[in-house]
Write a protein that holds these residues in place. Structure first.
Motif, PDB file in Angstrom:
ATOM      1  N   ASP A 149      -8.909   4.754  -9.553  1.00 17.39           N
ATOM      2  CA  ASP A 149      -9.844   4.103 -10.485  1.00 17.39           C
ATOM      3  C   ASP A 149      -9.501   2.621 -10.643  1.00 17.39           C
ATOM      4  N   GLU A 150      -8.223   2.292 -10.593  1.00 16.22           N
ATOM      5  CA  GLU A 150      -7.807   0.884 -10.667  1.00 16.22           C
ATOM      6  C   GLU A 150      -8.156   0.155  -9.377  1.00 16.22           C
ATOM      7  N   VAL A 151      -7.936   0.798  -8.236  1.00 13.87           N
ATOM      8  CA  VAL A 151      -8.274   0.188  -6.944  1.00 13.87           C
ATOM      9  C   VAL A 151      -9.776  -0.058  -6.865  1.00 13.87           C
ATOM     10  N   LYS A 152     -10.557   0.872  -7.379  1.00 16.00           N
ATOM     11  CA  LYS A 152     -12.022   0.768  -7.334  1.00 16.00           C
ATOM     12  C   LYS A 152     -12.522  -0.489  -8.047  1.00 16.00           C
ATOM     13  N   LYS A 153     -11.800  -0.954  -9.051  1.00 18.60           N
ATOM     14  CA  LYS A 153     -12.202  -2.141  -9.814  1.00 18.60           C
ATOM     15  C   LYS A 153     -12.207  -3.416  -8.969  1.00 18.60           C
ATOM     16  N   VAL A 154     -11.547  -3.391  -7.823  1.00 26.72           N
ATOM     17  CA  VAL A 154     -11.506  -4.550  -6.932  1.00 26.72           C
ATOM     18  C   VAL A 154     -12.877  -4.809  -6.311  1.00 26.72           C
ATOM     19  N   PHE A 155     -13.679  -3.757  -6.183  1.00 26.27           N
ATOM     20  CA  PHE A 155     -14.986  -3.863  -5.541  1.00 26.27           C
ATOM     21  C   PHE A 155     -16.055  -4.037  -6.617  1.00 26.27           C
ATOM     22  N   PRO A 156     -16.715  -5.189  -6.659  1.00 29.77           N
ATOM     23  CA  PRO A 156     -17.639  -5.487  -7.768  1.00 29.77           C
ATOM     24  C   PRO A 156     -18.945  -4.699  -7.742  1.00 29.77           C
ATOM     25  N   TYR A 157     -19.311  -4.117  -6.615  1.00 33.72           N
ATOM     26  CA  TYR A 157     -20.555  -3.354  -6.550  1.00 33.72           C
ATOM     27  C   TYR A 157     -20.492  -2.357  -5.413  1.00 33.72           C
ATOM     28  N   GLY A 158     -21.445  -1.446  -5.425  1.00 32.64           N
ATOM     29  CA  GLY A 158     -21.523  -0.455  -4.366  1.00 32.64           C
ATOM     30  C   GLY A 158     -20.897   0.870  -4.774  1.00 32.64           C
ATOM     31  N   ASP A 159     -21.208   1.876  -3.973  1.00 33.64           N
ATOM     32  CA  ASP A 159     -20.656   3.215  -4.145  1.00 33.64           C
ATOM     33  C   ASP A 159     -19.377   3.275  -3.316  1.00 33.64           C
ATOM     34  N   VAL A 160     -18.232   3.417  -3.983  1.00 35.50           N
ATOM     35  CA  VAL A 160     -16.934   3.372  -3.305  1.00 35.50           C
ATOM     36  C   VAL A 160     -16.367   4.784  -3.173  1.00 35.50           C
ATOM     37  N   GLN A 161     -16.019   5.153  -1.950  1.00 35.99           N
ATOM     38  CA  GLN A 161     -15.375   6.430  -1.661  1.00 35.99           C
ATOM     39  C   GLN A 161     -14.033   6.142  -0.985  1.00 35.99           C
ATOM     40  N   PHE A 162     -13.030   6.955  -1.289  1.00 33.79           N
ATOM     41  CA  PHE A 162     -11.695   6.757  -0.727  1.00 33.79           C
ATOM     42  C   PHE A 162     -11.299   7.907   0.183  1.00 33.79           C
ATOM     43  N   ILE A 163     -10.611   7.541   1.245  1.00 33.65           N
ATOM     44  CA  ILE A 163      -9.914   8.501   2.105  1.00 33.65           C
ATOM     45  C   ILE A 163      -8.464   8.045   2.129  1.00 33.65           C
ATOM     46  N   VAL A 164      -7.564   8.943   1.765  1.00 34.52           N
ATOM     47  CA  VAL A 164      -6.132   8.607   1.740  1.00 34.52           C
ATOM     48  C   VAL A 164      -5.459   9.333   2.897  1.00 34.52           C
ATOM     49  N   GLU A 165      -4.775   8.555   3.723  1.00 37.13           N
ATOM     50  CA  GLU A 165      -4.103   9.087   4.905  1.00 37.13           C
ATOM     51  C   GLU A 165      -2.612   8.782   4.811  1.00 37.13           C
ATOM     52  N   ASN A 166      -1.821   9.546   5.559  1.00 40.14           N
ATOM     53  CA  ASN A 166      -0.400   9.211   5.668  1.00 40.14           C
ATOM     54  C   ASN A 166      -0.282   7.929   6.470  1.00 40.14           C
ATOM     55  N   GLY A 167       0.506   6.999   5.972  1.00 40.47           N
ATOM     56  CA  GLY A 167       0.675   5.728   6.671  1.00 40.47           C
ATOM     57  C   GLY A 167       1.423   4.746   5.800  1.00 40.47           C
ATOM     58  N   GLY A 168       1.189   3.487   6.022  1.00 39.81           N
ATOM     59  CA  GLY A 168       1.862   2.459   5.248  1.00 39.81           C
ATOM     60  C   GLY A 168       3.323   2.333   5.627  1.00 39.81           C
ATOM     61  N   LEU A 169       4.085   1.764   4.714  1.00 43.59           N
ATOM     62  CA  LEU A 169       5.494   1.485   4.982  1.00 43.59           C
ATOM     63  C   LEU A 169       6.252   1.453   3.670  1.00 43.59           C
ATOM     64  N   ILE A 170       7.480   1.957   3.706  1.00 41.34           N
ATOM     65  CA  ILE A 170       8.411   1.795   2.591  1.00 41.34           C
ATOM     66  C   ILE A 170       9.559   0.941   3.113  1.00 41.34           C
ATOM     67  N   ALA A 171       9.803  -0.178   2.445  1.00 39.12           N
ATOM     68  CA  ALA A 171      10.880  -1.081   2.843  1.00 39.12           C
ATOM     69  C   ALA A 171      11.717  -1.398   1.602  1.00 39.12           C
ATOM     70  N   PRO A 172      12.984  -1.714   1.784  1.00 35.02           N
ATOM     71  CA  PRO A 172      13.801  -2.064   0.619  1.00 35.02           C
ATOM     72  C   PRO A 172      13.461  -3.460   0.112  1.00 35.02           C
ATOM     73  N   SER A 173      13.248  -3.568  -1.185  1.00 37.26           N
ATOM     74  CA  SER A 173      12.959  -4.883  -1.769  1.00 37.26           C
ATOM     75  C   SER A 173      14.244  -5.603  -2.183  1.00 37.26           C
ATOM     76  N   GLY A 174      15.309  -4.830  -2.354  1.00 32.42           N
ATOM     77  CA  GLY A 174      16.567  -5.431  -2.789  1.00 32.42           C
ATOM     78  C   GLY A 174      16.620  -5.661  -4.293  1.00 32.42           C
ATOM     79  N   ARG A 175      15.579  -5.258  -5.015  1.00 30.35           N
ATOM     80  CA  ARG A 175      15.520  -5.475  -6.466  1.00 30.35           C
ATOM     81  C   ARG A 175      15.009  -4.217  -7.157  1.00 30.35           C
ATOM     82  N   ILE A 176      15.556  -3.929  -8.306  1.00 28.90           N
ATOM     83  CA  ILE A 176      15.038  -2.872  -9.179  1.00 28.90           C
ATOM     84  C   ILE A 176      14.731  -3.541 -10.508  1.00 28.90           C
TER      85      ILE A 176
END
Length: 79
Positions: free
Chosen positions: A30-57
């Motif tokens: 719902d928060e991601v959807k706010k990025v799109f100012p108009y239109g019917d938004v549908q999401f597909i979530v797939e395995n992917g992306g990356l996890i990297a160390p930031s060095g900070r907590i």
């Protein structure tokens, strides 16, 4: 002159997100959807992306580890 037949509200957005599986349950679409100012938004979530160390907590932001998440996104636009 209209660029999109039926106007911007008639746009169809298909957003494909590549997210590390370990963090998919934390998505706030719902928060991601706010990025799109108009239109019917549908999401597909797939395995992917990356996890990297930031060095900070940063505990004040709710960090439990130093994981830095990178999500890949593709947006398909139609009407």
């Amino acid at each position: 002159k209209k660029i999109v037949p039926g106007g911007y509200d008639a746009m169809k957005l298909n957003v494909i997100l590549g997210v590390p599986s370990k963090y998919q349950h934390t998505l706030e679409l719902d928060e991601v959807k706010k990025v799109f100012p108009y239109g019917d938004v549908q999401f597909i979530v797939e395995n992917g992306g990356l996890i990297a160390p930031s060095g900070r907590i940063i505990e004040s932001l709710g960090d439990k580890n130093d994981d830095m998440l990178i999500v890949c996104a593709a947006v398909q636009v139609g009407y």
